[in-house]
Design a protein around this motif. Structure first.
Motif, PDB file in Angstrom:
ATOM      1  N   TYR A   1       2.072   4.635  19.228  1.00  0.00           N
ATOM      2  CA  TYR A   1       0.611   4.562  19.179  1.00  0.00           C
ATOM      3  C   TYR A   1       0.070   3.157  19.438  1.00  0.00           C
ATOM      4  O   TYR A   1      -1.122   2.978  19.625  1.00  0.00           O
TER       5      TYR A   1
ATOM      6  N   ILE B   1      -0.785   5.036  27.113  1.00  0.00           N
ATOM      7  CA  ILE B   1      -0.077   6.147  26.481  1.00  0.00           C
ATOM      8  C   ILE B   1       0.237   7.262  27.477  1.00  0.00           C
ATOM      9  O   ILE B   1       1.305   7.857  27.438  1.00  0.00           O
TER      10      ILE B   1
ATOM     11  N   VAL C   1       3.313   9.839  14.594  1.00  0.00           N
ATOM     12  CA  VAL C   1       1.973   9.267  14.753  1.00  0.00           C
ATOM     13  C   VAL C   1       1.217   9.401  13.440  1.00  0.00           C
ATOM     14  O   VAL C   1       1.418  10.366  12.695  1.00  0.00           O
TER      15      VAL C   1
ATOM     16  N   LYS D   1      -5.256   5.468  18.513  1.00  0.00           N
ATOM     17  CA  LYS D   1      -5.264   5.655  19.964  1.00  0.00           C
ATOM     18  C   LYS D   1      -4.783   7.056  20.310  1.00  0.00           C
ATOM     19  O   LYS D   1      -5.330   7.720  21.163  1.00  0.00           O
ATOM     20  N   VAL D   2      -3.739   7.475  19.647  1.00  0.00           N
ATOM     21  CA  VAL D   2      -3.154   8.775  19.957  1.00  0.00           C
ATOM     22  C   VAL D   2      -4.082   9.900  19.517  1.00  0.00           C
ATOM     23  O   VAL D   2      -4.178  10.917  20.185  1.00  0.00           O
TER      24      VAL D   2
ATOM     25  N   ASN E   1      -3.684   2.632  15.436  1.00  0.00           N
ATOM     26  CA  ASN E   1      -3.145   3.852  14.850  1.00  0.00           C
ATOM     27  C   ASN E   1      -3.876   5.102  15.301  1.00  0.00           C
ATOM     28  O   ASN E   1      -3.355   6.198  15.155  1.00  0.00           O
TER      29      ASN E   1
END
Length: 198
Positions: A117, A122, A143, A182-183, A180
């Motif tokens: 992450y 990504i 994640v 972003k995903v 943390n």
């Protein structure tokens, strides 16, 4: 089970994977024991880019890990130098996971990461992971979920009127809340297991 050949992507100093694999470090172990100069931390600099001193990390190992990875991959050489002393990896490779990965197609049966992450690119990373994944292999990405916010000093105190030094909170937070999630912006929710068929 992590079928081999296996890759620990963004392995850092290897401690997370070491403990996950059943390894035990003594209560005297401190993650910062190898960092000899922390003066730049409060200037917002990354203290893990400095050369890590060898302070006998292996002497803190009370129980060795139950398994090893074939390859550990990270962008900070200092952390790889530290990971080497845990005897968790047959090979350690330095590089940027935002770029094309330096591995042959279909090389790994298992790819694991607890830090994907942090990667800016990504979508590119997921494409690369699929490229290097063996047929019927698996990719396991840990994640964070929203519970992360409950443990974030930044999140808990940034809007608290009693806290006068908001810049200090930003400094110690180091972009973790943003990284943390972003995903999660890609619509992955919670702790998940992604399976991509090679």
């Amino acid at each position: 089970n992590f079928d081999r050949p296996s890759l620990d992507l963004c392995c850092g100093d290897g401690v997370y994977s070491f403990i996950r694999a059943g390894g035990v470090l003594s209560k005297d172990y401190d993650a910062f024991i190898d960092i000899t100069d922390t003066s730049s931390f409060f200037k917002g600099e990354d203290i893990y880019t400095q050369k890590i001193e060898d302070n006998n990390l292996e002497s803190f190992v009370e129980k060795t890990a139950l398994y090893k990875f074939d390859v550990g991959y990270d962008w900070k050489q200092g952390l790889l130098d530290k990971a080497k002393r845990l005897n968790m990896y047959d090979e350690l490779v330095q590089g940027d996971a935002n770029q094309m990965l330096p591995f042959k197609e279909k090389r790994f049966k298992t790819i694991f990461s607890n830090a994907s992450y942090w990667i800016e690119n990504i979508e590119g990373l997921l494409s690369e992971l699929k490229r290097i994944l063996a047929k019927n292999g698996k990719i396991i990405l840990s994640v964070p979920d929203t519970a992360f916010l409950n443990y974030s000093l930044y999140n808990n105190f940034i809007n608290d009127s009693r806290v006068k030094d908001k810049e200090f909170l930003k400094l110690i937070e180091r972009g973790r809340c943003e990284a943390n999630f972003k995903v999660l912006r890609l619509r992955l929710n919670g702790f998940c297991l992604l399976k991509m068929q090679g």
